[in-house]
Design an enzyme around this catalytic site. Structure first.
Site, short mmCIF file in Angstrom:
data_model
loop_
_atom_site.label_atom_id
_atom_site.label_comp_id
_atom_site.label_asym_id
_atom_site.label_seq_id
_atom_site.Cartn_x
_atom_site.Cartn_y
_atom_site.Cartn_z
N TYR A 66 -1.89 -1.25 10.04
CA TYR A 66 -2.04 -1.71 8.66
C TYR A 66 -0.76 -1.49 7.87
O TYR A 66 -0.29 -2.38 7.16
CB TYR A 66 -3.20 -0.96 8.00
CG TYR A 66 -3.45 -1.33 6.56
CD1 TYR A 66 -3.97 -2.58 6.23
CD2 TYR A 66 -3.16 -0.43 5.54
CE1 TYR A 66 -4.20 -2.92 4.90
CE2 TYR A 66 -3.39 -0.76 4.22
CZ TYR A 66 -3.91 -2.00 3.89
OH TYR A 66 -4.13 -2.33 2.58
N SER A 86 0.85 -1.19 0.00
CA SER A 86 0.00 0.00 0.00
C SER A 86 0.88 1.24 0.00
O SER A 86 1.92 1.28 0.66
CB SER A 86 -0.90 0.03 1.24
OG SER A 86 -1.57 1.27 1.33
#
Length: 277
Positions: free
Chosen positions: A186, A173
């Site tokens: 995350y 990401s």
């Protein structure tokens, strides 16, 4: 705190169950028996979002596709139906990506139905958002199990089984570079994915198998949109120089590139984010 999932991965190991391959897959296999071997892709988290779009794109590129899902059989079968309606070959198979026995069975099914595996797109993942000081540790453990252990388990089977000329495509990401508050846990899991990707590429020296990761920026999927108000979405959409959110199709184009012509791209993280970072 908002918790979201692209692939609806369960939080505990599950027994693998399968959706039988459609008759068209076996009949097409027989019809091509004398042709050059087709290329085969396994797409985890393939029932929704970027995973589904990647599965459909690879099918359009000529791959036979195994659509992995964790719990949403209806969505997975809809993905298979879309692929077969367009003339492609696919079947759905349930597996918890963090369960090594289930993932081994997933690869077994791909080999038994299509003869082997050439590309693995590991798109399954979960995301929970909260400041580090407030995040529950059991939530951290759930993300660790799916995003880190799941990547390790899937990549392990891929490393053992992919044919020469294959490709492993993981998902990171762009939030690692954006360093947005609330994304600590995350981002930490995706940092681990990047480390695995770069090292595995070197461990597969001599195999002619590439290993890369795609790192999307803000993309219009349920994973990104759920739990965000319109103002937040609009603000983030305005940040890239291209002044919009990414789409699953944007990311699937990158997956297609890495799965096909990009043989000289290896051990890299491609940040597909419209220039936001």
């Amino acid at each position: 705190m908002t918790e979201q999932s692209t692939s609806e991965q369960p939080t505990s190991a599950s027994t693998s169950a399968s959706t039988p391959a459609p008759a068209s897959a076996s009949s097409a296999q027989a019809a091509r028996a004398d042709d050059a071997p087709r290329r085969v892709a396994v797409v985890t988290g393939g029932s929704r979002g970027i995973g589904r779009e990647s599965a459909e794109r690879l099918a359009a590129d000529g791959f036979a596709v195994v659509v992995n899902y964790a719990g949403n059989r209806t969505e997975a079968e809809a993905a298979v139906a879309a692929i077969t309606a367009a003339g492609g070959e696919a079947f759905a198979r349930q597996a918890d990506v963090a369960d090594e026995a289930a993932v081994a069975a997933l690869f077994d099914a791909a080999e038994e139905t299509f003869g082997g595996v050439d590309v693995v797109v590991h798109a399954a993942g979960v995301m929970a958002l909260a400041p580090l000081a407030e995040l529950e540790l059991d939530t951290l453990d759930r993300m660790h199990r799916t995003n880190i252990r799941g990547t390790f388990v899937v990549d392990q089977q891929a490393a053992r089984r992919l044919r020469e000329g294959g490709a492993i495509i993981n998902f990171s990401s762009s939030v690692l570079s954006l360093a947005l508050p609330g994304y600590t846990a995350y981002a930490a899991t995706k940092g681990a994915v990047e480390a695995m990707t770069l090292i595995l590429a070197r461990e597969l020296r001599g195999r002619d198998v590439t290993v890369n990761a795609v790192a999307p920026g803000p993309t219009a999927t349920a994973l990104f949109l759920d739990g965000k108000d319109e103002e937040t979405v609009a603000r983030m959409a305005a940040q890239p120089p291209l002044e919009r959110l990414g789409t699953p199709q944007d990311i699937a184009e990158v997956v297609s590139f890495l799965a096909g012509p990009a043989r000289w791209v290896n051990g890299q993280v491609l940040r597909a984010n419209g220039g936001i970072v």
